[in-house]
Motif scaffolding. Structure first.
Motif, PDB file in Angstrom:
ATOM      1  N   VAL A 195       0.850  -1.198   0.000  1.00 44.18           N
ATOM      2  CA  VAL A 195       0.000   0.000   0.000  1.00 44.18           C
ATOM      3  C   VAL A 195       0.881   1.242   0.000  1.00 44.18           C
ATOM      4  O   VAL A 195       1.826   1.328   0.773  1.00 44.18           O
ATOM      5  CB  VAL A 195      -0.911   0.004   1.251  1.00 44.18           C
ATOM      6  N   THR A 196       0.593   2.172  -0.881  1.00 47.94           N
ATOM      7  CA  THR A 196       1.371   3.402  -0.892  1.00 47.94           C
ATOM      8  C   THR A 196       0.566   4.539  -1.500  1.00 47.94           C
ATOM      9  O   THR A 196      -0.415   4.319  -2.201  1.00 47.94           O
ATOM     10  CB  THR A 196       2.691   3.231  -1.672  1.00 47.94           C
ATOM     11  N   HIS A 197       0.987   5.768  -1.186  1.00 47.27           N
ATOM     12  CA  HIS A 197       0.376   6.918  -1.853  1.00 47.27           C
ATOM     13  C   HIS A 197       1.370   7.528  -2.831  1.00 47.27           C
ATOM     14  O   HIS A 197       1.117   8.542  -3.433  1.00 47.27           O
ATOM     15  CB  HIS A 197      -0.069   7.957  -0.830  1.00 47.27           C
ATOM     16  N   ASP A 198       2.543   6.887  -2.928  1.00 46.72           N
ATOM     17  CA  ASP A 198       3.626   7.425  -3.743  1.00 46.72           C
ATOM     18  C   ASP A 198       3.600   6.734  -5.104  1.00 46.72           C
ATOM     19  O   ASP A 198       3.926   5.562  -5.228  1.00 46.72           O
ATOM     20  CB  ASP A 198       4.943   7.156  -3.003  1.00 46.72           C
ATOM     21  N   GLN A 199       3.186   7.449  -6.143  1.00 44.92           N
ATOM     22  CA  GLN A 199       2.990   6.820  -7.445  1.00 44.92           C
ATOM     23  C   GLN A 199       4.302   6.323  -8.046  1.00 44.92           C
ATOM     24  O   GLN A 199       4.329   5.281  -8.702  1.00 44.92           O
ATOM     25  CB  GLN A 199       2.274   7.778  -8.393  1.00 44.92           C
ATOM     26  N   GLU A 200       5.399   7.026  -7.759  1.00 49.01           N
ATOM     27  CA  GLU A 200       6.688   6.583  -8.289  1.00 49.01           C
ATOM     28  C   GLU A 200       7.060   5.219  -7.730  1.00 49.01           C
ATOM     29  O   GLU A 200       7.507   4.320  -8.439  1.00 49.01           O
ATOM     30  CB  GLU A 200       7.764   7.584  -7.870  1.00 49.01           C
ATOM     31  N   GLU A 201       6.837   5.092  -6.402  1.00 51.42           N
ATOM     32  CA  GLU A 201       7.098   3.836  -5.727  1.00 51.42           C
ATOM     33  C   GLU A 201       6.262   2.723  -6.363  1.00 51.42           C
ATOM     34  O   GLU A 201       6.760   1.643  -6.659  1.00 51.42           O
ATOM     35  CB  GLU A 201       6.694   4.009  -4.266  1.00 51.42           C
TER      36      GLU A 201
END
Lengths: 376, 338
Positions: A195-201
């Motif tokens: 789960v992340t909010h970082d699109q690059e990640e």
């Protein structure tokens, strides 16, 4: 080949409400064995709730959770063969590194010699050899993260759930850990739900990205699909930078923007159907005014290191263009766009909300506020 | 800059240092002083006989009633009598007093009734502490896991009785337990024999538990509410059922709170005099009652010294208990200091 793999986790028609807030709205998701799936979205989009449903910490109001084909709605968290890496690591302060990692195996009554062997194996995997006796309070963020990974992975779960595990790390360390996580996933062949909010990640690590907003899945696809073929304006805006314009699909392979008919590669829309058109900033070439398909005036130039970020006003729509050539503010220029740079999308409820850079700086502020208040 | 800061710190500390000297160190020294010293009264008697021999005696004030008796005793001790005694000239005869080191008061502590009172206090306060722990621990756990709103409400309810005077609280219990009290009235109402409750050890222990229970709940609750919800989830995630989670995570992490709570209940329980006096109608005598009685009733007559000696012993006992408790917490590796 991937399609032959069976689904390890399936969510069917999952709805979750907290009081009267709908957190997840009739959500369907299948996760294949061995896949690296990322749930991507802003805070409050339901991504963490999705993870917690799989872990067993949240019960859906309706819908089924399936694990290897069996319904597990009623199986408590401690009996599920998934493990979680928590956002703030949640290491046990009363145990040292060794005992933290050995925790799960001790609960399942694995003999001590075996535990010793496997902990050593894990410490090697996460590069923490020699840290056995260290108190977890005395570790850096990155080291705590590694212990958390080892503590979860040692149980050989079928599925590893990762709840924004890199959010608390600084940028450099985050990059390293991204690679390390990816390596661990490849080595062990465990399904990762990240789960992340970082699109690059999300783009750099995943096999499959699930873009979520307001409790609904917006798009599921490979990182390349998500980037190149966004399904609506929300996804186009959330993943990378995009110019999103109102267009009219004149006929197959021809779309009209700002009064100019562009050739494109999209088809299957109705005649003269209004559409959203996405053009990535790096796909627009700046040419002399007379050679451009569209013309406009440069209103701002920002140096970003690798490229310049140039805002061009074309008939009151602000385009963002990334280029390595330097230009001056006030210059009148033409825009040249190749057919394959144009991506046409059906109108959605997000149409018109995103993709214009006239309020560019405001949007950035808003985004950074969202990231700071991330605390699910 | 560092120096400036340390000067500032020293200045800030000064009031506390002065406070502790006046209200902690000096009283402690006084307690020790009273314990180990006695005020001895004596008569200095010097005289010479007609033939010029001089004598000098010191007569213990406790063995005679007045100075005349002291003089007689001095003559007796000199072996003089009759005519010789009648013709002595007293050069000095005065009542004196001095402070002497003594273990007499200390020894008195080991008398039967004081020893018993010590034993009783010890036993009752251990039972009261154990009961408080048993009651407080599950409560603190449930409290720490309930919603913030209900936590505040329940906290209020715990604190509420503490806003009242302990006097009132204890008197209310007397009213409830008394021969004609609430419970006995009720028993009578349903046709049962009244039960003698006031004056039993159980009543005294109940008084202790009731009065000091919040001191057990609060530290345990504080420690437990510091355990992040994600730690609970992590334990479940790693396969712990409720019992395993409790044994491997919650209990070890709450040890510091337990220690604080135990000390905070045990110490006032072992030294209380008021609760035992009221809840037993003076029938059950604890060490606190003895200290109070000695100091109040025989102040001048060495009572204050015996009282001081008892206090000192009590302090040493509490000190040792505290050290043992803390040792226990270190061994258990409780990392959360309170």
């Amino acid at each position: 080949m991937k399609n032959e793999k069976k689904n390890v986790v399936e969510l069917r028609n999952i709805t979750v409400k907290f009081d009267d807030d709908v957190i997840l709205d009739d959500m369907n998701l299948s996760i294949k064995d061995g896949e690296f799936v990322t749930l991507l979205g802003q805070s409050g989009c339901g991504k963490t709730t999705t993870l917690r449903i799989i872990a067993g910490f949240v019960q859906p109001n309706s819908g089924d959770v399936l694990f290897e084909g069996n319904r597990i709605n009623d199986v408590p968290a401690h009996k599920r063969s998934v493990n979680t890496i928590f956002q703030k690591y949640a290491l046990f302060p009363n145990y040292n590194v060794y005992d933290n990692i050995a925790f799960g195996l001790r609960i399942s009554k694995v003999p001590e010699p075996v535990i010793k062997e496997r902990v050593a194996e894990m410490l090697k995997l996460v590069n923490l050899e020699g840290f056995e006796k260290r108190s977890v309070d005395k570790l850096s963020g990155g080291q705590q993260q590694r212990v958390a990974i080892a503590r979860a992975v040692i149980n050989r779960p079928k599925v590893l759930l990762l709840d924004e595990p890199l959010a608390a790390l600084d940028a450099k360390l985050r990059k390293d850990m991204q690679n390390e996580l990816k390596n661990i996933q490849r080595q062990l062949g465990i399904t990762f739900v990240f789960v992340t909010h970082d699109q690059e990640e999300a783009l750099s690590m995943s096999d499959t990205v699930v873009v979520m907003n307001e409790g609904k899945i917006q798009q599921i696809g490979s990182p390349i699909d998500i980037y190149n073929e966004p399904q609506n304006a929300f996804v186009a805006d959330f993943i990378g930078e995009s110019n999103i314009l109102d267009g009219i699909m004149k006929e197959d392979f021809k779309v009209c923007l700002d009064g100019y008919d562009f050739k494109c590669l999209d088809s299957g829309f109705g005649k003269n159907e209004p559409v959203d058109v996405v053009i990535r900033p790096e796909d627009v070439d700046i040419v002399p005014e007379e050679q451009g398909m569209l013309t406009g005036e440069i209103t701002s130039v920002t140096f970003r290191g690798v490229h310049f970020e140039i805002i061009i006003d074309v008939q009151d729509f602000k385009w963002m263009i990334q280029t390595t050539d330097e230009h001056k503010v006030g210059e009148k220029v033409g825009l040249y766009i190749e057919p394959d740079a144009i991506h046409v999308m059906k109108k959605s409820k997000y149409s018109g909300q995103f993709g214009d850079y006239s309020s560019y700086s405001d949007e950035l502020d808003e985004l950074s506020v969202v990231e700071e208040s991330e605390d699910e | 800059m560092n120096k400036g800061r340390s000067v500032k710190t020293t200045l800030l500390n000064a009031p506390y240092v002065v406070w502790s000297v006046i209200f902690i160190i000096i009283p402690l020294l006084m307690v020790a002083y009273y314990t180990f010293t006695a005020n001895v009264e004596y008569y200095d008697i010097s005289f010479s006989t007609a033939d010029g021999t001089s004598y000098s005696y010191e007569i213990d004030g406790a063995t005679v009633n007045n100075i005349e008796e002291a003089k007689e005793k001095a003559l007796e001790q000199a072996g003089l009598s009759g005519e010789t005694a009648a013709n002595v000239t007293f050069s000095e005869a005065a009542s004196q007093s001095r402070t002497e080191f003594t273990l007499e008061y200390f020894r008195e502590i080991f008398s039967k009734d004081i020893g018993r009172a010590f034993g009783r206090s010890f036993l009752y306060s251990i039972i009261a502490t154990a009961l408080s722990l048993v009651l407080a621990y599950p409560f603190a756990y449930v409290l720490s896991r309930s919603s913030v709103k209900s936590q505040k409400m329940q906290m209020m309810l715990i604190m509420l009785p503490m806003w009242m005077s302990m006097l009132v609280r204890t008197y209310s219990w007397m009213n409830i337990l008394e021969k004609n009290g609430l419970i006995n009235n009720f028993l009578e109402l349903i046709g049962l024999e009244p039960v003698e409750m006031l004056g039993t050890p159980a009543a005294v222990i109940l008084g202790m538990v009731y009065n000091y229970l919040p001191y057990m709940i609060l530290p345990i609750y504080t420690v437990m509410s510091k355990i992040e919800p994600s730690l609970h989830e992590a334990a479940e995630d790693l396969g712990c059922n409720w019992l395993q989670k409790f044994r491997r995570l919650i209990l070890p992490l709450s040890v510091p709170g337990i220690i604080s709570g135990v000390i905070m209940v045990f110490v006032p329980s072992i030294s209380t005099f008021y609760i035992s006096q009221k809840m037993s109608n003076g029938k059950i005598v604890l060490i606190g009652d003895l200290i109070e009685a000695r100091i109040k009733n025989n102040y001048a007559d060495g009572g204050v010294n015996v009282g001081a000696a008892m206090s000192l012993v009590l302090m040493v006992i509490i000190f040792i208990c505290t050290i043992i408790m803390n040792k226990f917490s270190d061994d258990d590796g409780g990392n959360i200091a309170i």
